[in-house]
Design a protein around this motif. Structure first.
Motif, PDB file in Angstrom:
ATOM      1  N   GLN A  16       0.806  -1.211   0.000  1.00  0.00           N
ATOM      2  CA  GLN A  16       0.000   0.000   0.000  1.00  0.00           C
ATOM      3  C   GLN A  16       0.846   1.272   0.000  1.00  0.00           C
ATOM      4  OE1 GLN A  16      -3.273  -0.077   2.776  1.00  0.00           O
ATOM      5  NE2 GLN A  16      -4.116  -1.907   1.849  1.00  0.00           N
ATOM      6  N   THR A  17       2.164   1.132  -0.082  1.00  0.00           N
ATOM      7  CA  THR A  17       3.022   2.305  -0.244  1.00  0.00           C
ATOM      8  C   THR A  17       2.823   2.853  -1.655  1.00  0.00           C
ATOM      9  OG1 THR A  17       4.658   1.403   1.283  1.00  0.00           O
ATOM     10  CG2 THR A  17       5.403   3.145  -0.209  1.00  0.00           C
ATOM     11  N   ASP A  18       2.774   4.158  -1.769  1.00  0.00           N
ATOM     12  CA  ASP A  18       2.581   4.797  -3.077  1.00  0.00           C
ATOM     13  C   ASP A  18       3.940   4.907  -3.767  1.00  0.00           C
ATOM     14  OD1 ASP A  18       0.874   5.748  -4.960  1.00  0.00           O
ATOM     15  OD2 ASP A  18       0.411   7.613  -3.949  1.00  0.00           O
ATOM     16  N   VAL A  19       4.276   3.890  -4.535  1.00  0.00           N
ATOM     17  CA  VAL A  19       5.592   3.801  -5.175  1.00  0.00           C
ATOM     18  C   VAL A  19       5.560   4.384  -6.584  1.00  0.00           C
ATOM     19  CG1 VAL A  19       6.288   1.809  -3.801  1.00  0.00           C
ATOM     20  CG2 VAL A  19       5.150   1.443  -5.995  1.00  0.00           C
ATOM     21  N   PRO A  20       6.724   4.815  -7.099  1.00  0.00           N
ATOM     22  CA  PRO A  20       6.767   5.374  -8.456  1.00  0.00           C
ATOM     23  C   PRO A  20       6.674   4.298  -9.532  1.00  0.00           C
ATOM     24  CG  PRO A  20       8.970   5.336  -7.506  1.00  0.00           C
ATOM     25  CD  PRO A  20       8.023   4.877  -6.421  1.00  0.00           C
ATOM     26  N   LEU A  21       6.357   4.748 -10.725  1.00  0.00           N
ATOM     27  CA  LEU A  21       6.313   3.867 -11.893  1.00  0.00           C
ATOM     28  C   LEU A  21       7.618   3.976 -12.673  1.00  0.00           C
ATOM     29  CD1 LEU A  21       2.665   4.688 -12.974  1.00  0.00           C
ATOM     30  CD2 LEU A  21       3.491   2.553 -11.958  1.00  0.00           C
ATOM     31  N   ARG A  22       7.906   2.976 -13.466  1.00  0.00           N
ATOM     32  CA  ARG A  22       9.126   2.986 -14.290  1.00  0.00           C
ATOM     33  C   ARG A  22       9.040   4.088 -15.342  1.00  0.00           C
ATOM     34  NH1 ARG A  22      10.093  -3.400 -15.251  1.00  0.00           N
ATOM     35  NH2 ARG A  22      10.701  -3.875 -13.117  1.00  0.00           N
ATOM     36  N   PRO A  23      10.184   4.538 -15.826  1.00  0.00           N
ATOM     37  CA  PRO A  23      10.193   5.552 -16.889  1.00  0.00           C
ATOM     38  C   PRO A  23       9.491   5.088 -18.173  1.00  0.00           C
ATOM     39  CG  PRO A  23      12.373   5.358 -15.886  1.00  0.00           C
ATOM     40  CD  PRO A  23      11.531   4.242 -15.321  1.00  0.00           C
ATOM     41  N   THR A  24       9.262   3.795 -18.301  1.00  0.00           N
ATOM     42  CA  THR A  24       8.576   3.253 -19.488  1.00  0.00           C
ATOM     43  C   THR A  24       7.054   3.402 -19.390  1.00  0.00           C
ATOM     44  OG1 THR A  24       8.611   1.081 -18.421  1.00  0.00           O
ATOM     45  CG2 THR A  24      10.397   1.567 -20.005  1.00  0.00           C
ATOM     46  N   PHE A  25       6.567   4.092 -18.360  1.00  0.00           N
ATOM     47  CA  PHE A  25       5.124   4.224 -18.156  1.00  0.00           C
ATOM     48  C   PHE A  25       4.374   4.690 -19.401  1.00  0.00           C
ATOM     49  CE2 PHE A  25       1.466   6.929 -17.145  1.00  0.00           C
ATOM     50  CZ  PHE A  25       0.600   5.949 -16.654  1.00  0.00           C
ATOM     51  N   PRO A  26       4.816   5.734 -20.123  1.00  0.00           N
ATOM     52  CA  PRO A  26       4.027   6.171 -21.292  1.00  0.00           C
ATOM     53  C   PRO A  26       3.794   5.062 -22.320  1.00  0.00           C
ATOM     54  CG  PRO A  26       5.626   7.853 -20.712  1.00  0.00           C
ATOM     55  CD  PRO A  26       5.954   6.638 -19.883  1.00  0.00           C
ATOM     56  N   GLU A  27       4.827   4.276 -22.605  1.00  0.00           N
ATOM     57  CA  GLU A  27       4.685   3.194 -23.572  1.00  0.00           C
ATOM     58  C   GLU A  27       3.783   2.088 -23.024  1.00  0.00           C
ATOM     59  OE1 GLU A  27       7.976   4.057 -22.478  1.00  0.00           O
ATOM     60  OE2 GLU A  27       8.161   5.551 -24.064  1.00  0.00           O
ATOM     61  N   GLU A  28       3.962   1.750 -21.746  1.00  0.00           N
ATOM     62  CA  GLU A  28       3.139   0.708 -21.136  1.00  0.00           C
ATOM     63  C   GLU A  28       1.674   1.147 -21.072  1.00  0.00           C
ATOM     64  OE1 GLU A  28       4.868  -1.418 -17.602  1.00  0.00           O
ATOM     65  OE2 GLU A  28       6.375   0.171 -17.815  1.00  0.00           O
ATOM     66  N   ALA A  29       1.443   2.400 -20.713  1.00  0.00           N
ATOM     67  CA  ALA A  29       0.075   2.922 -20.617  1.00  0.00           C
ATOM     68  C   ALA A  29      -0.614   2.905 -21.979  1.00  0.00           C
ATOM     69  CB  ALA A  29       0.089   4.331 -20.034  1.00  0.00           C
ATOM     70  N   LYS A  30       0.142   3.199 -23.024  1.00  0.00           N
ATOM     71  CA  LYS A  30      -0.437   3.175 -24.378  1.00  0.00           C
ATOM     72  C   LYS A  30      -0.913   1.765 -24.717  1.00  0.00           C
ATOM     73  CE  LYS A  30       0.512   4.217 -29.181  1.00  0.00           C
ATOM     74  NZ  LYS A  30       1.516   4.290 -30.218  1.00  0.00           N
ATOM     75  N   LYS A  31      -0.117   0.741 -24.369  1.00  0.00           N
ATOM     76  CA  LYS A  31      -0.517  -0.648 -24.621  1.00  0.00           C
ATOM     77  C   LYS A  31      -1.761  -1.013 -23.808  1.00  0.00           C
ATOM     78  CE  LYS A  31       4.068  -2.278 -25.855  1.00  0.00           C
ATOM     79  NZ  LYS A  31       5.239  -3.048 -25.449  1.00  0.00           N
ATOM     80  N   CYS A  32      -1.845  -0.501 -22.596  1.00  0.00           N
ATOM     81  CA  CYS A  32      -3.036  -0.758 -21.768  1.00  0.00           C
ATOM     82  C   CYS A  32      -4.263  -0.125 -22.409  1.00  0.00           C
ATOM     83  CB  CYS A  32      -2.832  -0.194 -20.359  1.00  0.00           C
ATOM     84  SG  CYS A  32      -1.599  -1.086 -19.383  1.00  0.00           S
TER      85      CYS A  32
END
Length: 175
Positions: A16-32
């Motif tokens: 439940q710790t609010d951890v950061p996302l990897r720098p690849t988030f934009p590419e991963e989010a696009k696939k989602c």
């Protein structure tokens, strides 16, 4: 839908710790977002943790309803420690029976399952046909157990990959 990859070292205990996302988030989010194209949802929910709300926003669901019941397991005092460095004597007890033993100041898997089940039961009483939830691996495991897709005993053999969409069919509950 499980959130995208987190930027946390391997072996680190986080839930439940609010951890950061990897720098690849934009590419991963696009696939989602591509996985969600042409799908209609009567309601959209998100864990309030930023790794889920960021993905919901990137996929076009910035107004997703936040629900604390679909947060990841609460690891309590173990959060943000390397598992290999946790000196708590309860750690071995938890390893031996994570289903029932609570983490120190946190939850057991059964605790998490019960709160996720309550969330799903409430959804089943609503007139929704299709609901999307941006959430976590442990929550998706709980939902699959609830739906009868996997058993509790082998649940963690089936951890969904980051950014994956799990589709479950659940009947409406009779009131």
């Amino acid at each position: 839908m499980r959130h995208t990859a987190v930027d946390v070292p391997a072996g680190m205990c986080y839930g439940q710790t609010d951890v950061p996302l990897r720098p690849t988030f934009p590419e991963e989010a696009k696939k989602c977002a591509e996985q969600l194209q042409n799908l209609h949802f009567d309601a959209v929910y998100s864990s309030p943790l930023s790794r889920c709300t960021r993905l919901a926003t990137a996929c076009g669901y910035a107004t997703a309803k936040h629900d604390h019941r679909i947060k990841e397991l609460n690891f309590g005092e173990w959060e943000m420690q390397y598992f290999s460095q946790i000196k708590d004597p309860r750690l071995q007890l938890w390893y031996d029976d994570y289903l029932h033993i609570r983490t120190t100041a946190g939850e057991s898997f059964i605790d998490q399952y019960n709160r996720v089940s309550q969330f799903i039961k409430e959804l089943q009483e609503k007139p929704y046909e299709n609901v999307l939830a941006f959430t976590h691996g442990g929550v998706l495991i709980c939902a699959q157990i609830y739906a009868g897709v996997i058993s509790m005993e082998n649940a963690f053999d089936k951890i969904p990959p980051y950014g994956s969409l799990i589709i479950l069919e659940l009947p409406h509950r009779k009131k």
